[in-house]
Design an enzyme around this catalytic site. Structure first.
Site, PDB file in Angstrom:
ATOM      1  N   ASN A 277       0.831  -1.208   0.000  1.00 25.47           N
ATOM      2  CA  ASN A 277       0.000   0.000   0.000  1.00 25.47           C
ATOM      3  C   ASN A 277       0.866   1.259   0.000  1.00 25.47           C
ATOM      4  O   ASN A 277       0.553   2.234  -0.677  1.00 25.47           O
ATOM      5  CB  ASN A 277      -0.949   0.003   1.201  1.00 25.47           C
ATOM      6  CG  ASN A 277      -2.199  -0.800   0.924  1.00 25.47           C
ATOM      7  OD1 ASN A 277      -3.010  -0.437   0.077  1.00 25.47           O
ATOM      8  ND2 ASN A 277      -2.344  -1.929   1.607  1.00 25.47           N
TER       9      ASN A 277
ATOM     10  N   ARG B 154       4.246   0.904  26.101  1.00 20.55           N
ATOM     11  CA  ARG B 154       3.532   1.322  24.905  1.00 20.55           C
ATOM     12  C   ARG B 154       3.564   2.853  24.772  1.00 20.55           C
ATOM     13  O   ARG B 154       3.742   3.391  23.684  1.00 20.55           O
ATOM     14  CB  ARG B 154       2.082   0.841  24.988  1.00 20.55           C
ATOM     15  CG  ARG B 154       1.287   1.221  23.774  1.00 20.55           C
ATOM     16  CD  ARG B 154      -0.145   0.883  23.958  1.00 20.55           C
ATOM     17  NE  ARG B 154      -0.328  -0.555  23.886  1.00 20.55           N
ATOM     18  CZ  ARG B 154      -1.491  -1.124  23.662  1.00 20.55           C
ATOM     19  NH1 ARG B 154      -2.565  -0.395  23.516  1.00 20.55           N
ATOM     20  NH2 ARG B 154      -1.596  -2.426  23.594  1.00 20.55           N
TER      21      ARG B 154
ATOM     22  N   ILE C 107      -1.212  -1.148  17.802  1.00 19.30           N
ATOM     23  CA  ILE C 107      -2.338  -0.341  18.274  1.00 19.30           C
ATOM     24  C   ILE C 107      -1.766   0.910  18.924  1.00 19.30           C
ATOM     25  O   ILE C 107      -0.877   0.826  19.778  1.00 19.30           O
ATOM     26  CB  ILE C 107      -3.203  -1.147  19.253  1.00 19.30           C
ATOM     27  CG1 ILE C 107      -3.847  -2.309  18.485  1.00 19.30           C
ATOM     28  CG2 ILE C 107      -4.262  -0.260  19.896  1.00 19.30           C
ATOM     29  CD1 ILE C 107      -4.649  -3.255  19.339  1.00 19.30           C
TER      30      ILE C 107
ATOM     31  N   ASN D 246      -6.148   5.441   8.098  1.00 20.35           N
ATOM     32  CA  ASN D 246      -5.784   4.024   8.116  1.00 20.35           C
ATOM     33  C   ASN D 246      -6.470   3.320   6.961  1.00 20.35           C
ATOM     34  O   ASN D 246      -7.582   3.697   6.576  1.00 20.35           O
ATOM     35  CB  ASN D 246      -6.274   3.412   9.437  1.00 20.35           C
ATOM     36  CG  ASN D 246      -5.966   1.928   9.564  1.00 20.35           C
ATOM     37  OD1 ASN D 246      -4.857   1.482   9.253  1.00 20.35           O
ATOM     38  ND2 ASN D 246      -6.937   1.144  10.015  1.00 20.35           N
TER      39      ASN D 246
ATOM     40  N   HIS E 152      -7.933  -0.425   6.093  1.00 21.06           N
ATOM     41  CA  HIS E 152      -8.265  -1.678   6.761  1.00 21.06           C
ATOM     42  C   HIS E 152      -8.883  -2.629   5.731  1.00 21.06           C
ATOM     43  O   HIS E 152      -9.751  -2.228   4.955  1.00 21.06           O
ATOM     44  CB  HIS E 152      -9.255  -1.406   7.899  1.00 21.06           C
ATOM     45  CG  HIS E 152      -9.628  -2.647   8.645  1.00 21.06           C
ATOM     46  ND1 HIS E 152      -8.774  -3.251   9.546  1.00 21.06           N
ATOM     47  CD2 HIS E 152     -10.730  -3.429   8.577  1.00 21.06           C
ATOM     48  CE1 HIS E 152      -9.349  -4.346  10.014  1.00 21.06           C
ATOM     49  NE2 HIS E 152     -10.535  -4.473   9.448  1.00 21.06           N
TER      50      HIS E 152
ATOM     51  N   LEU F 155     -10.411   1.092  17.925  1.00 23.38           N
ATOM     52  CA  LEU F 155      -9.681   0.319  16.913  1.00 23.38           C
ATOM     53  C   LEU F 155     -10.528   0.112  15.658  1.00 23.38           C
ATOM     54  O   LEU F 155     -11.683  -0.324  15.730  1.00 23.38           O
ATOM     55  CB  LEU F 155      -9.300  -1.048  17.500  1.00 23.38           C
ATOM     56  CG  LEU F 155      -8.524  -1.969  16.546  1.00 23.38           C
ATOM     57  CD1 LEU F 155      -7.154  -1.404  16.244  1.00 23.38           C
ATOM     58  CD2 LEU F 155      -8.428  -3.371  17.122  1.00 23.38           C
TER      59      LEU F 155
HETATM   60  C1  GRF Z   1      -3.224  -4.594   3.947  1.00 21.42           C
HETATM   61  O1  GRF Z   1      -4.219  -5.517   3.638  1.00 21.42           O
HETATM   62  C2  GRF Z   1      -3.763  -3.517   4.842  1.00 21.42           C
HETATM   63  O2  GRF Z   1      -5.071  -3.172   4.565  1.00 21.42           O
HETATM   64  C3  GRF Z   1      -3.688  -4.190   6.187  1.00 21.42           C
HETATM   65  O3  GRF Z   1      -2.496  -4.924   6.166  1.00 21.42           O
HETATM   66  C4  GRF Z   1      -2.153  -5.232   4.823  1.00 21.42           C
HETATM   67  C5  GRF Z   1      -0.803  -4.629   4.584  1.00 21.42           C
HETATM   68  O4  GRF Z   1      -0.302  -4.905   3.318  1.00 21.42           O
HETATM   69  N1  GRF Z   1      -3.826  -3.227   7.258  1.00 21.42           N
HETATM   70  P1  GRF Z   1       0.906  -4.060   2.731  1.00 21.42           P
HETATM   71  O5  GRF Z   1       1.991  -4.035   3.796  1.00 21.42           O
HETATM   72  O6  GRF Z   1       0.404  -2.680   2.416  1.00 21.42           O
HETATM   73  O7  GRF Z   1       1.347  -4.798   1.515  1.00 21.42           O
END
Ligand code: GRF
Length: 203
Positions: A14, A65, A92, A107, A109, A144
């Site tokens: 990503n 943390r 987290i 974020n 997800h 979260l």
């Molecule tokens: C992705 O599916 C993202 O949505 C999730 O963890 C995965 C990370 O993949 N939070 P990358 O490291 O971006 O390849």
């Protein structure tokens, strides 16, 4: 031009989709740095190859943390980014951290939130037998995998899907939807009204 910091913990695909979008001009913002919570994260190499500054803030090196969150926040602040993007960041973050970056922390997800927050989203989607699955880009709040939703993309779930095929189908969408959401943010087209994101469609 606005600048963003990407937080990763692993593969970084990503993150790479963001760097590509910036390099091609589809995303009118530039990467200030990529910060990983894991020294061995694959994505760090890709970021360096793209000429982007990298840092590691390893939770194993901090006594608590809160100490980790503080060090991470300080590392981010040194780059003065307009936006902080969690892209596969597997930690987290505490309330103080989230408050410090409120409104400029997003974020991605891998599920259609509010369905399947947390881990193993593809496995859980298959176990539930849902017909549609997908991904969500949202502003981060102290809860979260919760917070005002900027963009979602949907994929069908097929009878013969396994975790790997489903996650690959979703990931392809993640790579489209994340740069798009970030572009909207840096173009100042997003406002949050009563917990819902409005996109200025006049531009
Ligand atoms: C992705 O599916 C993202 O949505 C999730 O963890 C995965 C990370 O993949 N939070 P990358 O490291 O971006 O390849």
């Amino acid at each position: 031009m606005k600048r963003y910091v990407v937080l990763i913990s692993g593969r970084g695909s990503n993150m790479a989709s963001l760097l590509d979008a910036s390099a091609s001009g589809r995303l009118p913002a530039s990467p200030a740095a990529v910060i990983s919570s894991k020294p061995e994260a694959e994505g760090l190499r890709a970021a360096r190859n793209a000429g982007v500054e990298t840092r590691v803030v390893d939770p194993a090196r901090f006594p608590s943390r809160a100490a980790f969150d503080d060090a991470l926040a300080g590392t981010i602040d040194a780059f003065s980014p307009d936006l902080v993007i969690l892209a596969g960041f597997m930690r987290i973050l505490g309330n103080d951290f989230v408050r410090r970056f409120a409104g400029r922390l997003i974020n991605i997800h891998p599920s259609l939130l509010p369905a399947f927050p947390g881990l193993n989203t593809h496995r859980r989607a298959l176990a539930e037998g849902v017909r549609f699955h997908g991904c969500t880009v949202h502003f981060v709040t102290p809860d979260l995998d919760h917070g005002p939703i900027i963009a979602q993309a949907v994929v069908p779930v097929f009878d013969d899907d396994i975790e790997a095929s489903l996650s690959a189908r979703v990931l392809e969408k993640e790579h489209l939807v994340l740069p798009q959401a970030v572009a909207w943010f840096v173009e100042d087209r997003l406002t949050v009204v009563e917990g819902r994101v409005r996109l200025d469609a006049s531009r």
